[in-house]
Design a protein around this motif. Structure first.
Motif, PDB file in Angstrom:
ATOM      1  N   GLY A   1      12.057   0.897 -23.972  1.00 34.10           N
ATOM      2  CA  GLY A   1      12.164   2.048 -24.457  1.00 34.10           C
ATOM      3  C   GLY A   1      10.892   2.852 -23.802  1.00 34.10           C
ATOM      4  O   GLY A   1       9.685   2.464 -23.748  1.00 34.10           O
ATOM      5  N   TYR A   2      10.867   4.260 -23.720  1.00 40.19           N
ATOM      6  CA  TYR A   2       9.957   5.133 -23.348  1.00 40.19           C
ATOM      7  C   TYR A   2       9.342   5.815 -24.421  1.00 40.19           C
ATOM      8  O   TYR A   2      10.022   6.587 -25.344  1.00 40.19           O
ATOM      9  N   ILE A   3       8.222   5.673 -24.598  1.00 40.47           N
ATOM     10  CA  ILE A   3       7.267   6.667 -25.648  1.00 40.47           C
ATOM     11  C   ILE A   3       6.206   7.520 -25.058  1.00 40.47           C
ATOM     12  O   ILE A   3       5.550   6.862 -24.320  1.00 40.47           O
ATOM     13  N   PRO A   4       6.323   8.649 -25.040  1.00 36.15           N
ATOM     14  CA  PRO A   4       5.481   9.624 -24.345  1.00 36.15           C
ATOM     15  C   PRO A   4       4.009   9.560 -24.791  1.00 36.15           C
ATOM     16  O   PRO A   4       3.827   9.179 -26.048  1.00 36.15           O
ATOM     17  N   ASN A   5       3.160   9.685 -23.944  1.00 35.53           N
ATOM     18  CA  ASN A   5       1.682   9.788 -24.327  1.00 35.53           C
ATOM     19  C   ASN A   5       1.176  10.893 -25.284  1.00 35.53           C
ATOM     20  O   ASN A   5       0.876  11.893 -24.673  1.00 35.53           O
ATOM     21  N   VAL A   6       1.180  10.678 -26.406  1.00 35.20           N
ATOM     22  CA  VAL A   6       0.830  11.757 -27.333  1.00 35.20           C
ATOM     23  C   VAL A   6      -0.798  11.777 -27.972  1.00 35.20           C
ATOM     24  O   VAL A   6      -0.887  10.530 -28.405  1.00 35.20           O
ATOM     25  N   HIS A   7      -1.250  12.758 -27.820  1.00 31.10           N
ATOM     26  CA  HIS A   7      -2.619  12.707 -28.249  1.00 31.10           C
ATOM     27  C   HIS A   7      -3.003  12.425 -29.551  1.00 31.10           C
ATOM     28  O   HIS A   7      -2.138  13.123 -30.483  1.00 31.10           O
ATOM     29  N   GLY A   8      -3.524  11.290 -30.043  1.00 32.32           N
ATOM     30  CA  GLY A   8      -3.792  11.044 -31.589  1.00 32.32           C
ATOM     31  C   GLY A   8      -2.689  10.150 -32.074  1.00 32.32           C
ATOM     32  O   GLY A   8      -2.905   9.647 -33.088  1.00 32.32           O
ATOM     33  N   LEU A   9      -1.798   9.585 -31.145  1.00 25.23           N
ATOM     34  CA  LEU A   9      -0.678   8.671 -31.550  1.00 25.23           C
ATOM     35  C   LEU A   9      -1.361   7.387 -32.217  1.00 25.23           C
ATOM     36  O   LEU A   9      -0.606   7.029 -33.299  1.00 25.23           O
ATOM     37  N   ASP A  10      -2.113   6.796 -31.685  1.00 22.57           N
ATOM     38  CA  ASP A  10      -2.902   5.718 -32.103  1.00 22.57           C
ATOM     39  C   ASP A  10      -3.598   5.884 -33.257  1.00 22.57           C
ATOM     40  O   ASP A  10      -3.828   4.835 -34.235  1.00 22.57           O
ATOM     41  N   THR A  11      -3.952   7.135 -33.996  1.00 20.80           N
ATOM     42  CA  THR A  11      -4.367   7.262 -35.147  1.00 20.80           C
ATOM     43  C   THR A  11      -3.368   7.459 -36.309  1.00 20.80           C
ATOM     44  O   THR A  11      -3.921   7.568 -37.501  1.00 20.80           O
ATOM     45  N   PHE A  12      -2.135   7.737 -35.851  1.00 17.03           N
ATOM     46  CA  PHE A  12      -0.971   7.964 -36.973  1.00 17.03           C
ATOM     47  C   PHE A  12      -1.118   6.629 -37.873  1.00 17.03           C
ATOM     48  O   PHE A  12      -0.873   5.516 -37.793  1.00 17.03           O
ATOM     49  N   GLU A  13      -0.926   7.245 -39.162  1.00 13.82           N
ATOM     50  CA  GLU A  13      -1.174   6.037 -40.360  1.00 13.82           C
ATOM     51  C   GLU A  13       0.281   5.705 -40.975  1.00 13.82           C
ATOM     52  O   GLU A  13       0.493   4.886 -41.894  1.00 13.82           O
ATOM     53  N   GLY A  14       1.343   6.235 -40.372  1.00 19.22           N
ATOM     54  CA  GLY A  14       2.769   5.764 -40.769  1.00 19.22           C
ATOM     55  C   GLY A  14       3.267   5.081 -39.925  1.00 19.22           C
ATOM     56  O   GLY A  14       2.763   4.167 -38.695  1.00 19.22           O
ATOM     57  N   ASP A  15       4.771   4.753 -40.094  1.00 17.11           N
ATOM     58  CA  ASP A  15       5.295   3.836 -39.209  1.00 17.11           C
ATOM     59  C   ASP A  15       5.679   4.661 -37.563  1.00 17.11           C
ATOM     60  O   ASP A  15       6.177   6.047 -37.781  1.00 17.11           O
ATOM     61  N   ILE A  16       5.561   4.063 -36.484  1.00 13.45           N
ATOM     62  CA  ILE A  16       5.946   4.328 -35.442  1.00 13.45           C
ATOM     63  C   ILE A  16       6.917   3.616 -34.656  1.00 13.45           C
ATOM     64  O   ILE A  16       6.764   2.242 -34.583  1.00 13.45           O
ATOM     65  N   LEU A  17       8.227   3.901 -34.299  1.00 15.29           N
ATOM     66  CA  LEU A  17       9.019   3.123 -33.695  1.00 15.29           C
ATOM     67  C   LEU A  17      10.199   3.656 -32.617  1.00 15.29           C
ATOM     68  O   LEU A  17      10.262   5.072 -32.659  1.00 15.29           O
TER      69      LEU A  17
END
Length: 379
Positions: A142-158
């Motif tokens: 699976g490919y997930i783009p490099n989004v600025h601040g994604l590592d700070t997101f406090e919810g679910d990421i999948l």
């Protein structure tokens, strides 16, 4: 060292199809599959409501068509039953838990050397073959783009590969990134489970019912592509009306021609469009600019808080990571370097199957072509 005429890397539909064709032609081969089962993507990573979008006559593997008396559109479980029957009928026996680490071509000996970890037994194995087939598919990682601040997101990421259902997201705000078939169907599923979905739609796309696509695939056997495209677009306009008011724009190129030149499929509507018209599924026309904790800021500077983000942003081939001599058949992105319809054949006995972005029908065509070419080479 284990020797065979052909080594196939991948035990999905592509690998199984090639195995059946090689078995018919009495050619020895070995399938190396990294998971503990065949068709693992269908078994482990398909979301619960998944059904095949194309009619069954376009979703069979070589040498075993679906019976005319069967259902026109197969569910995931029905397709897996078909795969089980296929494996049993052709006595296909992949070697499971084999993670290929390296594959190199020996020009002196005209042989492929494939090194794999047997993760079940904890040993290292070497395979040698005259021919090597890449059958890991286009949906390997699976490919997930490099989004600025994604590592700070406090919810679910999948990634959509790991999405099963929207049952855990009732009353939650969920952003779906990606408006292909997976993204549109996931947004619909989320709504059905009581979530509040929004979907990012930035690119123009064609939308049809599955019945219209089926008619088009039959018509193109007898009529030019541009004629069928014109008919399909007219029928879609009659069915859906003007979708631009809802943030959905139609490409300038017709759906079948677009598929031929780019591999991009039309969206087959499962009910999503009606929910978008009703406002139950929100369309976001801008990409993501940045993420700040639970807040997503879009390129048009609008912002909203979400509890989860599902990335239906496609897949990438990882064949280049283990195939050291990939340039015999692939480009730097791990996709065929030769254009369709000659995409499946590389140099020095290297082939690739299921990478033409033409679904199960493309898998069937690739497998038949590869097996026939290997057979002719050995004669």
């Amino acid at each position: 060292m284990k020797e065979s005429t052909v080594v196939i890397v991948g035990g999905g539909p592509s690998g199984l199809a090639i195995s059946a064709c090689l078995t018919k032609n009495l050619i020895s081969h070995i399938i190396l599959e990294k998971e503990d089962c065949y068709a693992s993507l269908w078994r482990k990573n398909a979301y619960d409501r998944l059904n095949l979008h194309l009619a069954s006559e376009f979703c069979s593997l070589p040498l075993m068509p679906h019976p005319p008396s069967g259902p026109t559109y197969l569910s995931k479980d029905q397709f897996l039953q078909y795969i089980d029957n296929y494996v049993q009928h052709f006595n296909i026996n992949p070697r499971y838990c084999r993670v290929v680490k390296s594959a190199m071509y020996d020009k002196v000996r005209s042989k492929w050397s494939v090194e794999a970890n047997n993760t079940k037994e904890g040993i290292f194995e070497v395979y040698e073959a005259k021919f090597l087939v890449i059958a890991t598919g286009e949906n390997s990682e699976g490919y997930i783009p490099n989004v600025h601040g994604l590592d700070t997101f406090e919810g679910d990421i999948l990634h959509s590969k790991y999405y099963k259902s929207g049952s855990k997201y009732e009353s939650k705000e969920v952003l779906v990134v990606g408006c292909g078939n997976s993204g549109m169907e996931i947004a619909f599923d989320l709504h059905n489970w009581g979530a509040k979905p929004s979907i990012v739609i930035r690119s123009p796309l064609h939308v049809f019912t599955k019945e219209l696509i089926r008619q088009g695939m039959h018509m193109v056997k007898y009529l030019p592509v541009h004629t069928v495209d014109t008919i399909l677009i007219l029928l879609a306009k009659l069915k859906y009306g003007d979708l631009s008011k809802h943030g959905i724009y139609r490409p300038k190129v017709g759906p079948l021609h677009l598929k031929n030149i780019t591999g991009k499929s039309a969206v087959i509507d499962v009910g999503t469009i009606q929910k978008i018209k009703e406002g139950a599924i929100k369309v976001v026309a801008s990409g993501i600019k940045r993420i700040e904790k639970k807040k997503v800021v879009f390129a048009d500077n609008t912002e909203k808080e979400f509890d989860a983000i599902v990335f239906a942003t496609g897949y990438k081939s990882v064949a280049n990571e283990w195939l050291k001599d990939y340039k015999y058949a692939l480009n730097d992105k791990g996709m065929p370097k030769n254009g369709y319809p000659n995409h499946w054949k590389g140099e020095n006995g290297l082939y690739c199957a299921g990478l033409a972005r033409r679904g199960l029908w493309g898998v069937k065509v690739d497998a038949e072509a590869i097996a026939e070419d290997i057979t002719q080479t050995l004669m």
